[in-house]
Design a protein around this motif. Structure first.
Motif, PDB file in Angstrom:
ATOM      1  N   SER A  12      65.566  36.201  63.462  1.00  0.00           N
ATOM      2  CA  SER A  12      64.696  36.670  64.534  1.00  0.00           C
ATOM      3  C   SER A  12      64.287  38.118  64.336  1.00  0.00           C
ATOM      4  CB  SER A  12      65.406  36.503  65.874  1.00  0.00           C
ATOM      5  OG  SER A  12      64.572  36.970  66.905  1.00  0.00           O
ATOM      6  N   MET A  13      65.217  38.939  63.877  1.00  0.00           N
ATOM      7  CA  MET A  13      64.915  40.365  63.766  1.00  0.00           C
ATOM      8  C   MET A  13      64.044  40.694  62.568  1.00  0.00           C
ATOM      9  SD  MET A  13      68.058  42.551  65.164  1.00  0.00           S
ATOM     10  CE  MET A  13      69.385  41.815  64.250  1.00  0.00           C
ATOM     11  N   ALA A  14      63.894  39.756  61.676  1.00  0.00           N
ATOM     12  CA  ALA A  14      63.041  40.029  60.514  1.00  0.00           C
ATOM     13  C   ALA A  14      61.566  39.866  60.850  1.00  0.00           C
ATOM     14  CB  ALA A  14      63.418  39.093  59.376  1.00  0.00           C
ATOM     15  N   ILE A  15      61.268  39.371  62.036  1.00  0.00           N
ATOM     16  CA  ILE A  15      59.881  39.105  62.399  1.00  0.00           C
ATOM     17  C   ILE A  15      59.294  40.283  63.154  1.00  0.00           C
ATOM     18  CG2 ILE A  15      58.354  37.571  63.690  1.00  0.00           C
ATOM     19  CD1 ILE A  15      60.510  35.436  63.425  1.00  0.00           C
ATOM     20  N   ASP A  16      58.172  40.757  62.678  1.00  0.00           N
ATOM     21  CA  ASP A  16      57.496  41.860  63.350  1.00  0.00           C
ATOM     22  C   ASP A  16      56.462  41.261  64.310  1.00  0.00           C
ATOM     23  OD1 ASP A  16      55.729  44.872  62.234  1.00  0.00           O
ATOM     24  OD2 ASP A  16      56.218  44.099  64.225  1.00  0.00           O
ATOM     25  N   ARG A  17      56.873  41.065  65.525  1.00  0.00           N
ATOM     26  CA  ARG A  17      55.988  40.399  66.475  1.00  0.00           C
ATOM     27  C   ARG A  17      54.789  41.255  66.837  1.00  0.00           C
ATOM     28  NH1 ARG A  17      61.071  38.777  66.908  1.00  0.00           N
ATOM     29  NH2 ARG A  17      61.425  36.531  67.025  1.00  0.00           N
ATOM     30  N   GLN A  18      54.983  42.523  66.894  1.00  0.00           N
ATOM     31  CA  GLN A  18      53.856  43.382  67.230  1.00  0.00           C
ATOM     32  C   GLN A  18      52.777  43.291  66.165  1.00  0.00           C
ATOM     33  OE1 GLN A  18      53.732  44.679  70.209  1.00  0.00           O
ATOM     34  NE2 GLN A  18      51.654  45.310  69.753  1.00  0.00           N
ATOM     35  N   ALA A  19      53.180  43.225  64.915  1.00  0.00           N
ATOM     36  CA  ALA A  19      52.203  43.090  63.833  1.00  0.00           C
ATOM     37  C   ALA A  19      51.456  41.772  63.967  1.00  0.00           C
ATOM     38  CB  ALA A  19      52.893  43.165  62.482  1.00  0.00           C
ATOM     39  N   MET A  20      52.145  40.729  64.356  1.00  0.00           N
ATOM     40  CA  MET A  20      51.477  39.445  64.527  1.00  0.00           C
ATOM     41  C   MET A  20      50.489  39.522  65.682  1.00  0.00           C
ATOM     42  SD  MET A  20      54.117  36.387  63.599  1.00  0.00           S
ATOM     43  CE  MET A  20      55.268  36.531  64.937  1.00  0.00           C
ATOM     44  N   ILE A  21      50.897  40.194  66.738  1.00  0.00           N
ATOM     45  CA  ILE A  21      50.010  40.329  67.893  1.00  0.00           C
ATOM     46  C   ILE A  21      48.729  41.052  67.487  1.00  0.00           C
ATOM     47  CG2 ILE A  21      49.729  41.483  70.118  1.00  0.00           C
ATOM     48  CD1 ILE A  21      52.669  40.861  70.668  1.00  0.00           C
ATOM     49  N   GLU A  22      48.902  42.153  66.754  1.00  0.00           N
ATOM     50  CA  GLU A  22      47.719  42.899  66.352  1.00  0.00           C
ATOM     51  C   GLU A  22      46.920  42.141  65.314  1.00  0.00           C
ATOM     52  OE1 GLU A  22      46.653  45.534  67.773  1.00  0.00           O
ATOM     53  OE2 GLU A  22      48.421  45.663  69.043  1.00  0.00           O
ATOM     54  N   GLY A  23      47.612  41.682  64.278  1.00  0.00           N
ATOM     55  CA  GLY A  23      46.909  41.109  63.140  1.00  0.00           C
ATOM     56  C   GLY A  23      46.326  39.737  63.390  1.00  0.00           C
ATOM     57  N   ILE A  24      47.087  38.871  64.028  1.00  0.00           N
ATOM     58  CA  ILE A  24      46.608  37.513  64.183  1.00  0.00           C
ATOM     59  C   ILE A  24      45.822  37.344  65.472  1.00  0.00           C
ATOM     60  CG2 ILE A  24      47.289  35.104  64.364  1.00  0.00           C
ATOM     61  CD1 ILE A  24      49.660  35.708  62.657  1.00  0.00           C
ATOM     62  N   ALA A  25      46.308  37.945  66.551  1.00  0.00           N
ATOM     63  CA  ALA A  25      45.641  37.723  67.828  1.00  0.00           C
ATOM     64  C   ALA A  25      44.614  38.786  68.154  1.00  0.00           C
ATOM     65  CB  ALA A  25      46.682  37.673  68.944  1.00  0.00           C
ATOM     66  N   GLY A  26      44.584  39.839  67.384  1.00  0.00           N
ATOM     67  CA  GLY A  26      43.674  40.919  67.735  1.00  0.00           C
ATOM     68  C   GLY A  26      44.136  41.649  68.976  1.00  0.00           C
ATOM     69  N   GLY A  27      45.439  41.637  69.224  1.00  0.00           N
ATOM     70  CA  GLY A  27      45.994  42.377  70.349  1.00  0.00           C
ATOM     71  C   GLY A  27      46.147  41.581  71.620  1.00  0.00           C
ATOM     72  N   VAL A  28      45.492  40.416  71.720  1.00  0.00           N
ATOM     73  CA  VAL A  28      45.545  39.690  72.979  1.00  0.00           C
ATOM     74  C   VAL A  28      46.654  38.633  72.990  1.00  0.00           C
ATOM     75  CG1 VAL A  28      43.201  40.146  73.688  1.00  0.00           C
ATOM     76  CG2 VAL A  28      43.623  38.259  72.154  1.00  0.00           C
ATOM     77  N   ALA A  29      47.878  39.128  72.857  1.00  0.00           N
ATOM     78  CA  ALA A  29      49.019  38.226  72.907  1.00  0.00           C
ATOM     79  C   ALA A  29      50.235  39.021  73.340  1.00  0.00           C
ATOM     80  CB  ALA A  29      49.257  37.578  71.548  1.00  0.00           C
ATOM     81  N   ALA A  30      51.324  38.334  73.564  1.00  0.00           N
ATOM     82  CA  ALA A  30      52.561  38.986  73.976  1.00  0.00           C
ATOM     83  C   ALA A  30      53.717  38.259  73.292  1.00  0.00           C
ATOM     84  CB  ALA A  30      52.712  38.901  75.491  1.00  0.00           C
ATOM     85  N   PRO A  31      54.877  38.901  73.214  1.00  0.00           N
ATOM     86  CA  PRO A  31      56.018  38.187  72.623  1.00  0.00           C
ATOM     87  C   PRO A  31      56.360  36.967  73.481  1.00  0.00           C
ATOM     88  CG  PRO A  31      56.699  40.288  73.568  1.00  0.00           C
ATOM     89  CD  PRO A  31      55.217  40.265  73.636  1.00  0.00           C
ATOM     90  N   ALA A  32      56.797  35.926  72.849  1.00  0.00           N
ATOM     91  CA  ALA A  32      56.963  34.659  73.538  1.00  0.00           C
ATOM     92  C   ALA A  32      58.413  34.367  73.862  1.00  0.00           C
ATOM     93  CB  ALA A  32      56.411  33.541  72.662  1.00  0.00           C
ATOM     94  N   TYR A  33      58.592  33.683  74.971  1.00  0.00           N
ATOM     95  CA  TYR A  33      59.885  33.069  75.261  1.00  0.00           C
ATOM     96  C   TYR A  33      59.650  31.934  76.238  1.00  0.00           C
ATOM     97  CZ  TYR A  33      64.534  32.074  76.875  1.00  0.00           C
ATOM     98  OH  TYR A  33      65.682  31.403  77.208  1.00  0.00           O
ATOM     99  N   GLY A  34      60.308  30.847  76.030  1.00  0.00           N
ATOM    100  CA  GLY A  34      60.046  29.652  76.819  1.00  0.00           C
ATOM    101  C   GLY A  34      60.725  29.597  78.173  1.00  0.00           C
ATOM    102  N   GLN A  35      60.302  30.452  79.072  1.00  0.00           N
ATOM    103  CA  GLN A  35      60.765  30.347  80.453  1.00  0.00           C
ATOM    104  C   GLN A  35      59.684  30.999  81.303  1.00  0.00           C
ATOM    105  OE1 GLN A  35      61.850  28.980  83.082  1.00  0.00           O
ATOM    106  NE2 GLN A  35      63.988  28.932  82.468  1.00  0.00           N
TER     107      GLN A  35
END
Lengths: 633, 317, 299
Positions: A397-420
Motif C-alpha cells: 500500500s505504501m509503495a503507491i503514490d496516490r497523489q501522483a495518480m490523482i494528478e496524472g490519471i484523473a487530472g486532479g479530479v479524484a480523491a484517495p479511495a476507501y470503501g465505506q
C-alpha cells in the motif's frame, strides 16, 4: 469487448460488471433521527450532518427564484474547464447552482412543462426478475416500481447526499419501539400498471404484505430482512414489521433500489422475469434487447409535484426512451449529435469532461462527490503467502503514490479511495471523499518505509516470485490506468514483478473467483459492492461469515465490530464502532486502495430538475425518484 | 446433376453435425455459465442458490445428455428458448436480428461488388499504368486499415465537427425507410469499402490471367475489337473466379459484420451471437452458429452450381 | 558453366549462359517496383522486431504519471499515453509481438495445414472425405465470433492467441495443398515414381510438395498480414494479449480510442503501423505470386 468504463454518456455495452457498477447507490448520510422513530414521512428536516455545502433556499419556495449575487453562470467552457483548479470546481460546479438555471427560475414562476421524452443510452435487460439472482442488475431500471422506503431526492433542489429516509409507496413509517416498525398506506388509491396479468387493479394492503414477504425470501434482498420476525397487517391500511432484535441497518438497506414491490400474479405465473409491472411513475412499453427500452407515463400515478407546488400529478415527462449503444465511441457521437439528453461520468478524468464539453458547448455540467463503491480496488488473497503477512500488505500500500495518480490519471479530479460511506460519519458537513489523513499511515506514499517493511518480512528482492493480478476485460479504461499504475509502482519501488491474468469477460472472471480455492492466486481487481447502508461494507464485505466477503478476510476484531454495529440504533455510537472497524481494516490493509474519481453529470440545457444524487452510479441509475420530477423544456 | 446435389446435401448434413459438436463442446468449455452472468459479482448469492438457479434453467445436465436433448430438438426444428432472455425463443431472436444484418450485408454488397468488379476489370486491363497503381493502392488500403479504425474515426470526426451522427435506434425498413437508410448509410459505405478491396484484387488477377490465355491473344490477333474480346472472353472467365468469392463474401458479411454492428448499434445477427457468447446463452449460440453454418453451406452449394452453369469446363459429378 | 557457340543456321541465336537462380529472381523482382518496395518494408519490419529493445527509447511499460498524454516531442517521438508510457517504444516493441504472433500463427497453421492437406489429397478415400468435412465445418463457423469463443476458452494470452490464429489459418492451407495434391498425384511422373517403387511418404514429400510450395508461400505471406489484422480486431473486442503488453491491437483499444480527439497520436501511431505492415505483406504476397506463378508474369 474492450469496454472502457470512463466517460459513459448513457449506457454502454451490456457488460454485467459495468451494469453492476451502474446499479449501485450507496447509502450515505444519516438515518439516525429517522431510526429513532421520529416518524418518517415527507416534509421533515433533514439531519444537519448531510447537508451539502452551500445549501441555499429550501425547495419550492418562491424566494429561491432569484439567484443570489455573485452566483456563477451554469455553462462552463471547455477551455476554462481544462485549466480550472479544484477549489474553483467546488464552487462553480456545485449542483446547488442548478436551481438558478433560467428554465428553473421560469418554472418556479409558471410551473414545469408537462410532456417531452427523455432520451438516453440504455439497453433492455435480459430479465426483470428482481427476486432472482440478478436483482442488482435489474434494479438499475428505475421508475416502474415503488418500494417501502427511499431516500428523499428532489432533483435540482437537493439534497444530493442521502439524508433522510422517507416512505415511498406508503404514506409514512414509524418506529413504535426499537423492534417494531409500522407503515401506513396512503388514502388515495394506488394502481398497478395496466398490463396482463395484473391489469391495472388497485393496490391493497395484501399486496404490500406479499411484496415485503417476497423480498424477505429473495436471495439478494433477503439479508436485509435477516432480523425480521413477523410481518402482519392489523388493518386495511397498516403493515407492521417486527424484528427479533434491533437492526440498525434496516431502513437504509430497505431503501436500496432493488427492493421492488412486485405483484403476486407475476410471481405466481412466472412472468416476473418477462415484464416489469409495478405501481411506479412509468410503465414499461417496449423492451428489446440490443435495440432499446421505452417507458411511458403512468396516468394513474399517485404522487403529486413536491417541488413546484403546482398540484400536478407526477411524472412530468411523457416518456423515457433508452437506446442500446454498446460502444463508447457510439455514445459520444450520439451525445455530440444531440441524440441523448445527458451523460453522466464516473471514473473519468478531466480530459474526458473537456471532450464532452467540446462536443456540446452549451451543456450544463455539475460535479459531485463520487459514490464510495464505484472505484476499483485490488483485492489480495490474504489467506495465502506472502499476503498473510501484514507487513507485506502495508508495504504494497505504501509503495503507491496516490497523489501522483490523482494528478496524472484523473487530472486532479479524484480523491484517495476507501470503501465505506464517508457521509455517514461526522465530518463537519463535508460531503467530499476521505482525505489521506483520515485513511491512516499506510495509505501515505512512503517507498522507503515500504522497502523496510518488506525486508523486515524477509524479502530481499521483490516478493521472491512474480505475483498474479487477475481482472476482467471490462475493467479497462481509466480503471485500467489506475491498477496498471499501481502494478508499475510495485515494480519500480519494490522490484515486484506483476503478471496480469485477463479473464475474457465477466462470467469467466466470476467463475475464477468462485471456483474451488477461489480467487486468483494472489491479487485481483474488484469493486466494493454497491449498497446504501454502511453495514454492507462493514459486515457484508468483511465479516468472515458473510457470503459477500470476497476477500476472505478473517479478522476476529473486524468480526466482533461488524456484528456489534448491526444492533446499535444510536447514530453516534454506531459511527464510532464503524470508525473503529474502518481503522482496523486500514491498519491491517486487507485491500489495496486506489483513487476515487469525482463524478460529473453533463446534461442538455433543456433538461431540468435532473441533478444527480451523488450516490448514484448510473444516471438515472438506482432508484432515483428524480425521474418522476424531471422535465424537458 | 441431381446426384451431385444429393451428394453435397449428405456432405452438408455431416458438416452440420460436426459443427454442432464443435460448438457445443467449445461453448461448454467457456468459463462461467449463464447463472454467473445473471448475478454478476453479487456476493450475496450462495453456491446452493446458484445451483438451484442452474437446475431451473436446465443447466445441470451432463454434456452428453444435454447434447442429445438439444440435437433431438434441432432435428424437429426446435432450437429451444434463450437461456438468458426469458421467454424468447432462439428462432424468434434470430429472425429479428436477421433483417438488420441482411440489409447491412446486401447494401454493402450492392455498393461494394459492382465497384470492386468494375474497378478490378479496369485495373487489370490497364495493368501497371497510372490508372492501375492508385486503384491497387486503394484496394490494398481497404484491406490494411482495420475497419473499426475507419468506423470510429468517421463517427468521431463527424460528430465533433458537424454534430452529426447516424440516428441510432434501429427501425425496420418498412417502418420508416428514411430513418432506416440513414442509420445504415455510414456502416454500408465503410463495409462496402472494406470488402471491395479483396474482390477488386481478385477480379484484377483473374482478368490478368485470362488476358494471358492463348485464345484471347488469338482473338485479338484475329482482329476482334478489344471491347468484344473483353466482354466475351475475359469477363466471362474472370467471373468464374469471382463467383467463388461471392460465396466467401456472403459468409464474411454475415460474420464480419460484428464490429460494424457494435459500433453503429445495429441489432444484427453478429451482435446477437457476440452477446450470446458473453452471456453464455448456450441455446442461442448453438442456434446462431447452426444457422450461420447452414447459410454458408447453402451458399457454397449455390456457388458451385453456378460454376457448373457459367463454366462449361466444369462438370459437376 | 558457360557454353558458347557461334551462330549457325540451325541455332539462329547465340546461346547465352544461363544466369544463376538469384540473378534471375533479381531481374524479375527489379521490374516489380511495388513488390520490391514491399520486400524492403517487410525486411525493415523484421529488423525492427529483431533489434526492438535496442532502438526503443523507454521501457514500454514504465508508467510516468507526471507526463501523461503528452504530444510528440524530442523526448517522446510519438507522445505518451494515459499512464505516461512512451508510445514510440510501445510501437517498436509491439512490432516484435505482432511479428511473433503473425509469423508463429502462420508458420504453425500452414505447416500443419499443408501436412494435413498433403496427406488428405494424396491418400484420398474415406480419410480425405472425413478431413474435408471437418475443414468444411471449421470454415462454416462465423469467423470472428468463434475466434473470440476460442480465446475465451483458452484464456487470453500470447500462446493462446497463437494457437487460435493457427487454427484459423489452417483450413485454407489444407484446401489449397489438397487441391494441388489431387492434381499432382495423377501426373505421369508421379505414377512413374510409384511404379519404380517409391513409398507414399517419399512421393508426397519429394514429388508433390515442391509443386505445392509456390501457392503455400503466397498464402503464407498474405496470411501474416491477415493474422496481424485479426489480432487487432480481437484486441478491439477485449480479447487480445492482456495488458500491459504493447501489442498494436491493444493500443487501438478503448482506453486510447476515447482520447482520439484530444490525443490523436495515441491512435495514429499503432493504426499506421498496422496498416503499413498489412499493406507490405499483402503486396509482398502479390509480388510473390507474380514471380512464382509464371502464367502471370506481366508485360
Amino acid at each position: 469487448m474492450n469496454l472502457s468504463n470512463d466517460w459513459i454518456v448513457g449506457r454502454r455495452r451490456l457488460s454485467r460488471r459495468r451494469a453492476l457498477r451502474g446499479a449501485a447507490v450507496i447509502g450515505a448520510g444519516v438515518a439516525g433521527a429517522a431510526l429513532f422513530g421520529c416518524g418518517g414521512g415527507d416534509g421533515e428536516q433533514p439531519a444537519p450532518a448531510a447537508q451539502p455545502k452551500g445549501a441555499a433556499a429550501p425547495a419550492g419556495s418562491p424566494g429561491a427564484a432569484a439567484a443570489p449575487a455573485g452566483q456563477p453562470p451554469v455553462a462552463v467552457k471547455a477551455a476554462d474547464f481544462q485549466k480550472m483548479p479544484l477549489a474553483q470546481m467546488f464552487k462553480d460546479l456545485d449542483p446547488m447552482r442548478l436551481r438558478y438555471l433560467p428554465g428553473q427560475v421560469e418554472a418556479l414562476k409558471k410551473g414545469p412543462v408537462t410532456g417531452g421524452t427523455l432520451q438516453y443510452s440504455r439497453d433492455a435487460p435480459p430479465t426483470y426478475d428482481v427476486l432472482g439472482v440478478g436483482a442488482l442488475f435489474v434494479s438499475s431500471f428505475p421508475g416502474t416500481h415503488n418500494s417501502l422506503l427511499t431516500f428523499e431526492m428532489n432533483g435540482d433542489f437537493g439534497p444530493f447526499g442521502a439524508t433522510k429516509i422517507i416512505a415511498d409507496l406508503p404514506q409514512g413509517y414509524e418506529f413504535v419501539d426499537n423492534t417494531t416498525l409500522v407503515f401506513k398506506l396512503r388514502n388515495e388509491p394506488i394502481y398497478w400498471h395496466d398490463h396482463p396479468p395484473v391489469k391495472g387493479r388497485e393496490f391493497t394492503i395484501e399486496d404490500l404484505k406479499y411484496g415485503v414477504e417476497a423480498l424477505k425470501k429473495a436471495p439478494t434482498q433477503g439479508p436485509t430482512y435477516r432480523d425480521v420476525d413477523t410481518i402482519t397487517t392489523p388493518d386495511a391500511k397498516t403493515l407492521v414489521i417486527r424484528f427479533k432484535q434491533s437492526a440498525a441497518y434496516f431502513l437504509r438497506a430497505s431503501a436500496t433500489p432493488y427492493q421492488w414491490l412486485v405483484a403476486k400474479e407475476q410471481v405466481e405465473d412466472g412472468s416476473l422475469a418477462k415484464w416489469a409491472i409495478g405501481t411506479g411513475a412509468f410503465r414499461l412499453v417496449k423492451s428489446e434487447p440490443t435495440v432499446g427500452i421505452r417507458f411511458e407515463r403512468n396516468p394513474k400515478y399517485f404522487k403529486t409535484d413536491p417541488i413546484y407546488s403546482t398540484g400536478k400529478k407526477l411524472p412530468f415527462l411523457d416518456a423515457i426512451d433508452g437506446k442500446a449503444l454498446p460502444d463508447l465511441a457510439t455514445n459520444n457521437a450520439a451525445w455530440a449529435a444531440g441524440q441523448i439528453d445527458y451523460g453522466y461520468a464516473v471514473n473519468v478524468s478531466r480530459t474526458d469532461v473537456v471532450e464532452r464539453l467540446r462536443d456540446r458547448p452549451d451543456a450544463v455540467i455539475v460535479m459531485v462527490p463520487p459514490p464510495p463503491s464505484y472505484f476499483p480496488l485490488i483485492a489480495m488473497n490474504s489467506q495465502t503467502a506472502p499476503f498473510t503477512d501484514v507487513r507485506v500488505r502495508r508495504a504494497l500500500s505504501m509503495a503507491i503514490d496516490r497523489q501522483a495518480m490523482i494528478e496524472g490519471i484523473a487530472g486532479g479530479v479524484a480523491a484517495p479511495a476507501y470503501g465505506q460511506d464517508w457521509t455517514y460519519f461526522d465530518r463537519a458537513d463535508n460531503p467530499w471523499p476521505w482525505t489521506m489523513k483520515e485513511l491512516g499511515p499506510y495509505i501515505a506514499y512512503n517507498p522507503k518505509e515500504a522497502k523496510a517493511l518488506l525486508q523486515a518480512a524477509g524479502f530481499t528482492k521483490g516478493l521472491g516470485r512474480p505475483i498474479e493480478l487477475g481482472f476482467a476485460t471490462s475493467d479497462s479504461g481509466t480503471n485500467a490506468a489506475v491498477w496498471l499504475a499501481m502494478a508499475d509502482f510495485w515494480k519500480q519501488e519494490l522490484g515486484i514483478e506483476v503478471q496480469i491474468s485477463m479473464a475474457p469477460d465477466n462470467p469467466a472472471f466470476a467463475q475464477k473467483l468462485r471456483s474451488k480455492g477461489g480467487l486468483y492466486q494472489d491479487l485481483h481487481v474488484a469493486t466494493p459492492l454497491p449498497a446504501w447502508d454502511p453495514d454492507d461494507w462493514a459486515f457484508g464485505q468483511l465479516n468472515s461469515k458473510s457470503t459477500a466477503n470476497f476477500y476472505k478476510v478473517n479478522d476476529a476484531k473486524i468480526d466482533e465490530l461488524s456484528e456489534k454495529q448491526q444492533r446499535i440504533l444510536d447514530v453516534n455510537e454506531r459511527r464510532q464502532v464503524l470508525k473503529q472497524l474502518m481503522d482496523r481494516d486500514l491498519d491491517q490493509m486487507y485491500r489495496l486502495w486506489g483513487i476515487d474519481f469525482y463524478k460529473f453529470t453533463i446534461r442538455s440545457p433543456k433538461l431540468f430538475n435532473f441533478a444527480d444524487h451523488y450516490l448514484a452510479w448510473l444516471t438515472p441509475g438506482w432508484g432515483e425518484r428524480k425521474l418522476e420530477m424531471a422535465w424537458k423544456a | 446433376m441431381w446426384r451431385y446435389v444429393v451428394r453435397r446435401a449428405v456432405g452438408a448434413a455431416i458438416v452440420l453435425w460436426l459443427v454442432s459438436i464443435f460448438v457445443f463442446v467449445a461453448v461448454r468449455a467457456l468459463p462461467g455459465d449463464a447463472v454467473l452472468v445473471k448475478i454478476g459479482e453479487s456476493g450475496r448469492i450462495s453456491e446452493a442458490q446458484l445451483d438451484a438457479a442452474r437446475r431451473e434453467l436446465g443447466l445441470d445436465d451432463p454434456v452428453m445428455i444435454a447434447y442429445a436433448k438439444w440435437a433431438g430438438g434441432f432435428v424437429r426444428g426446435d432450437l429451444g428458448d434463450s437461456v438468458i432472455q426469458e421467454g424468447m425463443s432462439v428462432n424468434s431472436r434470430i429472425r429479428k436480428a436477421l433483417t438488420p444484418t441482411l440489409e447491412l450485408s446486401l447494401l454493402s454488397a450492392a455498393i461494394g461488388l459492382p465497384l470492386a468488379i468494375g474497378l478490378g476489370v479496369i485495373s487489370g486491363l490497364r495493368q501497371d499504368t497510372w490508372l492501375d497503381y492508385p486503384l491497387r493502392l486503394a484496394a490494398i488500403l481497404s484491406l490494411s486499415v482495420p475497419n473499426f479504425v475507419i468506423a470510429v474515426s468517421a463517427l468521431t470526426f463527424l460528430s465533433r465537427r458537424f454534430a452529426y451522427a447516424p440516428p441510432f435506434g434501429w427501425v425496420d425498413l418498412w417502418d420508416d425507410p428514411l430513418h432506416n437508410l440513414e442509420i445504415l448509410l455510414l456502416p454500408v459505405l465503410i463495409s462496402g469499402f472494406s470488402v471491395s478491396g479483396t474482390l477488386m484484387r481478385m477480379t484484377r488477377s483473374s482478368v490478368l490471367e485470362v488476358m494471358r490465355q492463348d485464345y484471347v491473344r488469338t482473338a485479338r490477333a484475329k482482329g476482334l475489337a478489344a471491347r468484344d474480346v473483353i466482354w466475351r472472353h475475359i469477363l466471362r472467365n474472370a467471373l468464374i473466379s469471382v463467383t467463388t468469392l461471392l460465396g466467401i463474401t456472403v459468409a464474411f458479411m454475415l460474420s464480419g459484420s460484428v464490429i460494424m454492428e457494435v459500433i453503429f448499434a445495429i441489432p444484427g445477427v453478429g451482435r446477437l451471437t457476440l452477446t450470446a457468447i458473453q452471456q453464455r446463452d448456450y441455446t442461442q449460440i448453438m442456434g446462431n452458429t447452426m444457422f450461420f453454418a447452414a447459410v454458408v453451406l447453402i451458399s457454397n452449394l449455390a456457388v458451385d452450381m453456378l460454376y457448373g452453369v457459367i463454366d462449361p469446363r466444369v462438370k459437376l459429378r | 558453366m558457360t557454353v558458347s557457340a557461334p551462330a549457325t543456321p540451325l541455332a539462329p541465336e547465340p546461346l547465352v549462359p544461363r544466369a544463376g537462380f538469384l540473378e534471375r529472381q533479381w531481374r524479375v523482382w527489379r521490374r516489380k517496383k511495388i513488390g520490391l518496395a514491399s520486400l524492403v518494408v517487410v525486411g525493415f519490419l523484421l529488423v525492427i522486431a529483431a533489434i526492438g529493445p535496442l532502438i526503443a527509447t523507454h521501457d514500454p511499460n514504465r508508467n510516468k504519471l507526471t507526463a501523461t498524454l503528452q504530444s510528440p516531442s524530442p523526448a517522446h517521438y510519438f507522445g505518451t499515453d494515459k499512464n505516461g508510457r512512451d508510445i514510440y517504444s510501445r510501437v517498436i516493441i509491439g512490432a516484435r509481438i505482432s511479428v511473433v504472433i503473425g509469423f508463429s500463427a502462420v508458420a504453425v497453421g500452414i505447416t500443419l495445414g499443408s501436412a494435413i492437406g498433403l496427406i488428405s489429397g494424396f491418400v484420398g478415400g474415406a480419410l480425405d472425405y472425413g478431413i474435408q468435412r471437418v475443414v468444411d465445418a471449421v470454415m462454416a463457423l462465423p469467423g470472428l465470433v468463434m475466434l473470440m469463443a476460442l480465446v475465451s476458452v483458452l484464456q487470453p494470452s500470447l500462446p493462446s492467441l497463437i494457437v487460435v490464429l493457427s487454427i484459423w489459418v489452417m483450413p485454407r492451407a489444407i484446401r489449397v495443398v489438397r487441391g494441388e495434391a489431387l492434381i499432382t498425384r495423377e501426373l505421369d511422373y508421379v505414377n512413374a515414381a510409384r511404379a519404380l517403387g517409391a513409398t507414399s511418404l517419399r512421393l508426397m514429400f519429394r514429388h508433390i510438395l515442391p509443386n505445392v510450395m509456390a501457392p503455400i508461400l503466397i498464402i503464407a505471406s498474405v496470411t501474416v498480414g491477415q493474422a496481424i489484422m485479426t489480432e487487432a480486431s480481437l484486441s478491439f473486442l477485449g480479447l487480445g494479449v492482456p495488458p500491459p503488453a504493447p501489442t498494436w491491437g491493444n493500443m487501438l483499444s478503448g482506453n486510447n480510442r476515447q482520447y482520439m480527439t484530444v490525443a490523436p497520436w495515441l491512435v495514429i501511431a499503432p493504426g499506421v503501423a498496422i496498416s503499413i505492415t498489412v499493406l507490405a505483406f499483402n503486396m509482398f504476397g502479390d509480388a510473390l505470386r507474380d514471380v512464382l506463378d509464371p502464367r502471370l508474369r506481366g508485360s
